[in-house]
Design a protein around this motif. Structure first.
Motif, PDB file in Angstrom:
ATOM      1  N   ARG A  81       9.137  -0.330  -9.059  1.00 47.10           N
ATOM      2  CA  ARG A  81       8.634   0.512  -7.063  1.00 47.10           C
ATOM      3  C   ARG A  81       7.369   0.783  -7.101  1.00 47.10           C
ATOM      4  O   ARG A  81       6.853   1.130  -7.915  1.00 47.10           O
ATOM      5  CB  ARG A  81       9.109   1.684  -6.720  1.00 47.10           C
ATOM      6  CG  ARG A  81      10.647   1.117  -6.249  1.00 47.10           C
ATOM      7  CD  ARG A  81      11.320   3.033  -5.796  1.00 47.10           C
ATOM      8  NE  ARG A  81      11.083   2.849  -4.462  1.00 47.10           N
ATOM      9  CZ  ARG A  81      11.024   4.156  -4.123  1.00 47.10           C
ATOM     10  NH1 ARG A  81      10.649   5.092  -5.063  1.00 47.10           N
ATOM     11  NH2 ARG A  81       9.913   3.882  -3.028  1.00 47.10           N
ATOM     12  N   THR A 138       3.284   0.423  -3.892  1.00 46.31           N
ATOM     13  CA  THR A 138       3.063   0.399  -2.799  1.00 46.31           C
ATOM     14  C   THR A 138       2.022  -0.065  -3.131  1.00 46.31           C
ATOM     15  O   THR A 138       0.750  -0.078  -3.808  1.00 46.31           O
ATOM     16  CB  THR A 138       3.368   1.998  -1.832  1.00 46.31           C
ATOM     17  OG1 THR A 138       3.026   1.620  -0.350  1.00 46.31           O
ATOM     18  CG2 THR A 138       2.554   2.889  -2.773  1.00 46.31           C
ATOM     19  N   TRP A 167       7.856   1.416   0.203  1.00 43.20           N
ATOM     20  CA  TRP A 167       7.376   1.032  -1.818  1.00 43.20           C
ATOM     21  C   TRP A 167       8.434  -0.869  -1.579  1.00 43.20           C
ATOM     22  O   TRP A 167       8.840  -0.806  -1.367  1.00 43.20           O
ATOM     23  CB  TRP A 167       8.249   1.907  -2.306  1.00 43.20           C
ATOM     24  CG  TRP A 167       7.249   3.392  -2.332  1.00 43.20           C
ATOM     25  CD1 TRP A 167       7.936   3.691  -1.163  1.00 43.20           C
ATOM     26  CD2 TRP A 167       6.441   3.454  -3.184  1.00 43.20           C
ATOM     27  NE1 TRP A 167       6.234   4.918  -1.790  1.00 43.20           N
ATOM     28  CE2 TRP A 167       5.620   4.736  -2.675  1.00 43.20           C
ATOM     29  CE3 TRP A 167       5.985   2.953  -4.793  1.00 43.20           C
ATOM     30  CZ2 TRP A 167       5.283   5.247  -3.432  1.00 43.20           C
ATOM     31  CZ3 TRP A 167       5.115   3.444  -5.329  1.00 43.20           C
ATOM     32  CH2 TRP A 167       4.630   4.996  -4.742  1.00 43.20           C
ATOM     33  N   SER A 193       4.846   3.454  -8.766  1.00 38.19           N
ATOM     34  CA  SER A 193       6.008   4.649  -8.452  1.00 38.19           C
ATOM     35  C   SER A 193       6.141   5.162 -10.677  1.00 38.19           C
ATOM     36  O   SER A 193       6.511   5.087 -10.859  1.00 38.19           O
ATOM     37  CB  SER A 193       7.396   4.542  -8.089  1.00 38.19           C
ATOM     38  OG  SER A 193       7.747   5.678  -8.336  1.00 38.19           O
ATOM     39  N   GLU A 251      10.128  -3.229  -3.936  1.00 37.26           N
ATOM     40  CA  GLU A 251      11.288  -2.902  -4.911  1.00 37.26           C
ATOM     41  C   GLU A 251      10.884  -4.292  -5.572  1.00 37.26           C
ATOM     42  O   GLU A 251      11.408  -5.356  -5.145  1.00 37.26           O
ATOM     43  CB  GLU A 251      12.649  -2.881  -4.568  1.00 37.26           C
ATOM     44  CG  GLU A 251      12.356  -0.949  -3.896  1.00 37.26           C
ATOM     45  CD  GLU A 251      13.504   0.001  -4.446  1.00 37.26           C
ATOM     46  OE1 GLU A 251      14.591  -0.136  -5.407  1.00 37.26           O
ATOM     47  OE2 GLU A 251      13.661   0.721  -3.510  1.00 37.26           O
ATOM     48  N   ASP A 289       6.561   5.447   5.248  1.00 34.94           N
ATOM     49  CA  ASP A 289       6.182   5.270   3.753  1.00 34.94           C
ATOM     50  C   ASP A 289       6.308   3.765   3.006  1.00 34.94           C
ATOM     51  O   ASP A 289       7.785   3.441   3.632  1.00 34.94           O
ATOM     52  CB  ASP A 289       5.889   6.553   3.060  1.00 34.94           C
ATOM     53  CG  ASP A 289       5.559   6.293   1.580  1.00 34.94           C
ATOM     54  OD1 ASP A 289       4.479   5.929   1.439  1.00 34.94           O
ATOM     55  OD2 ASP A 289       5.924   6.804   0.654  1.00 34.94           O
ATOM     56  N   ARG A 313      -1.997   5.451   3.071  1.00 34.19           N
ATOM     57  CA  ARG A 313      -0.524   4.835   2.341  1.00 34.19           C
ATOM     58  C   ARG A 313      -0.607   2.908   3.321  1.00 34.19           C
ATOM     59  O   ARG A 313      -0.409   3.591   4.469  1.00 34.19           O
ATOM     60  CB  ARG A 313       0.945   5.496   1.845  1.00 34.19           C
ATOM     61  CG  ARG A 313       0.753   5.770   0.410  1.00 34.19           C
ATOM     62  CD  ARG A 313       1.899   5.582   0.043  1.00 34.19           C
ATOM     63  NE  ARG A 313       1.658   6.189  -1.439  1.00 34.19           N
ATOM     64  CZ  ARG A 313       2.469   6.936  -1.347  1.00 34.19           C
ATOM     65  NH1 ARG A 313       3.858   8.292  -0.925  1.00 34.19           N
ATOM     66  NH2 ARG A 313       2.777   8.339  -3.108  1.00 34.19           N
TER      67      ARG A 313
END
Length: 150
Positions: A57, A59, A110, A48, A112, A108, A98
């Motif tokens: 972050r 993905t 992500w 990110s 962390e 979505d 994604r």
């Protein structure tokens, strides 16, 4: 004390990258492909833009693109890479998907990372998602349960 970047680097180097190779991928530095003579079957790890040294972050993006279509599309771009990047959209020629859209619920997703994140647990979670959702998508030609029938 480790930074989030150091934790992610360990997870990638010791868990995620070797795990993806066991699943048949080639590549490194967050860009991988399942080898295929006619089609790019790509997986990318995208950080990110809001990440910092204390919190990252990221993905997973997947992309399938016919190699002949990509060759044609590259003609108009002076600096187009030989292989498309699954973390970039290429207009009508290719759009990444994604992993969150492939997961149950289609939201979505992500991961962390901070200084307290276990690199081993992080790698295990990423690999489980890749094996269960990204690999079947890539090997199945991009078909998901939500894809319309031809």
């Amino acid at each position: 004390m480790k930074t989030a970047s150091e934790v992610l680097a360990v997870a990638l180097r010791e868990g995620i990258e070797p795990g993806l190779r066991r699943l048949g991928f080639k590549g490194s530095r967050g860009l991988f492909e399942l080898p295929d003579a006619e089609v790019w079957r790509l997986l990318g790890i995208q950080k990110s833009s809001g990440s910092s040294s204390s919190r990252i972050r990221f993905t997973i993006n997947v992309m399938i693109m016919d190699k002949s279509v990509w060759q044609e599309a590259r003609i108009g771009f002076l600096k187009a890479p030989v292989r498309p990047n699954p973390n970039h959209a290429y207009g009508p020629w290719g759009r990444p998907q994604r992993i969150g859209k492939l997961l149950p619920g289609g939201l979505d997703h992500w991961w962390e990372v901070n200084d307290r994140t276990s690199p081993q647990r992080l790698a295990a979670g990423v690999l489980a998602s890749a094996e269960s959702y990204a690999v079947p998508f890539l090997r199945g030609g991009g078909v998901t349960a939500e894809s319309p029938s031809p």
